[in-house]
Scaffold this active site. Structure first.
Site: not given
Length: 478
Positions: A114, A177, A253
């Site tokens: 990320k 992650r 989302d």
């Protein structure tokens, strides 16, 4: 001996089954990458070789700067309702999936960078992340797991020399992650709203066969699948409420199919109990306030149900969705009672809990400190260490009467409650201290991943924000 990076089996079940879900994209590595912190517990569960911790290849891996056979880089398609409004095309705007790693227990760890640069879904963004938001996600994901709340995790956080433009110029960062799956409600919404029926069916069947295996061969598997997602979501939201955690941006989302806490943006833990508390200063209408979270969970589940309309008829969807409120209330009541050291059911319990929450609202007692002090409450005293007001004494008198029903000795009750009520929570100022001084990361991480311990040397961290940090605010860029 653990596995070297090149020895890992980089499988990705979802990519093999549903390659249409991804757009291939290469990461943009950071300049002069430096490791800020490594989650050694997760490192060991993934069965990585200990020698990797200091290996240059591992830092390059965390930076998205190495290829191995079987490793792929992909950003996934999804859509979603953002603040109640449907946005037809979102996707991983700054996240790139590497692959999936499997350990000897059969546990799967999906790896995702990320902040690793532009993807086809970055829209007006730069695909990057800053140290501030990356440390907040890294700490929070480990902390919630330590609190017993389902969450995605993070293996490591690195920083680089790149400048990133937000409200001001900040330093770049990447979080690696990890989760069993990053499937979101929005993935199903995207294929339903674009009328890609075959792709949607493949995605649904994949999810059931891999994450809800017990229903795979059941003739009513779609309803049971939906029911299980509802159950996990209800439990997740109940645990958030009980510990005083606000997510901040509960768009569809940002909803995990597996009932995990997903996408840490402007989250926050409450100081005193306030149903109207809003942790995201961009949420001007208070849509995602603490008190609204449970209802938003149901609203989002209804949107998921609509995406499953080809598999579950309207009557069954409605009937299944209606199980959410009692599931949530049961779990919320159960967790609150356990926080009070109460395990036997009693008719007056709901009234007792309502009275407690009302007392916490009017008295402005710190929420986390209240439960920690209650964990040491001595019967007959009508006094809670550190707090003294008439409303509290009145409630403690009722609590005394309820304790009689438990028939449990004082020391046993204290022990159970101290293991249920954390001394430390990730208050915004604690995260800010780590952001401002990276050398504090190891200590902060250690305390937050053992939040029920006393940590006398860090007792001040168990208190509300000092004056210096009183006016901290967080937004979606956090």
């Amino acid at each position: 001996m653990g596995k070297k990076l090149a020895d890992l089996e980089y499988t990705n079940r979802l990519y093999k089954k549903a390659p249409f879900l991804y757009a291939q994209v290469k990461p943009t590595p950071l300049k002069e990458p430096k490791l800020l912190h490594l989650n050694t517990d997760l490192f060991e569960r993934m069965e990585l070789d200990p020698s990797l911790k200091d290996a240059p290849s591992f830092l390059r891996f965390l930076n998205g700067d190495l290829d191995f056979e079987g490793l792929f880089f992909g950003a996934s398609f999804y859509s979603g309702h953002q603040f109640g409004h449907y946005v037809p095309r979102l996707g991983d705007g700054r996240a790139i999936t590497l692959a999936e790693v499997k350990n000897h227990l059969g546990e799967h760890f999906e790896l995702q960078l990320k902040g690793s640069g532009l993807t086809p879904f970055s829209r007006m963004g730069d695909g990057k992340a800053v140290v501030r938001s990356s440390i907040r996600e890294y700490l929070a994901s480990a902390h919630l797991k330590a609190l017993g709340i389902p969450s995605t995790e993070a293996l490591a956080v690195i920083t680089g020399a790149d400048d990133v433009y937000r409200e001001e110029i900040e330093k770049s960062a990447i979080v690696l992650r990890v989760a069993e799956s990053f499937l979101r409600f929005g993935h199903f919404q995207y294929y339903a709203h674009t009328n890609q029926k075959e792709e949607l069916k493949e995605l649904v069947e994949f999810a059931i066969s891999h994450y809800f295996r017990e229903y795979h061969d059941h003739p009513n598997r779609y309803v049971l699948f939906y029911q299980e997602v509802i159950k996990r979501t209800a439990k997740l939201f109940a645990n958030w409420q009980a510990v005083g955690f606000c997510h901040g941006v509960l768009n569809t989302d940002n909803m995990s199919l597996l009932g995990l806490t997903l996408d840490y943006g402007p989250y926050g833990f409450i100081d005193h109990f306030d149903q109207d508390h809003v942790c995201n200063h961009s949420d001007h209408e208070g849509r995602y306030s603490l008190g609204n979270q449970p209802g938003i969970g149901m609203w989002n589940l209804e949107r998921l149900g609509e995406a499953l309309a080809d598999f579950i008829n309207e009557e069954d969807r409605k009937r299944t969705l209606e199980t959410y409120p009692p599931l949530f209330l049961y779990e919320y009541r159960r967790v609150l009672l356990e926080k009070c050291g109460l395990y036997k059911m009693h008719l007056d319990d709901e009234d007792l809990l309502r009275g407690m929450l009302n007392m916490l609202v009017t008295s402005k007692i710190d929420y986390t400190q209240f439960f920690r002090a209650l964990s040491r409450y001595e019967k007959g005293s009508l006094v809670l260490n550190g707090f003294d007001n008439p409303e509290l004494k009145e409630w403690l008198a009722r609590y005394e009467q309820r304790l009689v029903i438990e028939e449990e000795d004082e020391s046993s009750r204290h022990e159970k409650m101290l293991g249920r009520n954390p001394k430390f929570i990730l208050r915004n100022y604690i995260a800010q201290m780590a952001i401002e001084d990276a050398s504090m990361m190891p200590l902060v991480f250690q305390v937050l991943t053992n939040p029920f311990a006393e940590w006398e040397d860090f007792h001040e961290w168990s208190k509300p924000a000092p004056v210096k940090y009183k006016n901290l605010s967080v937004s979606c860029s956090s």
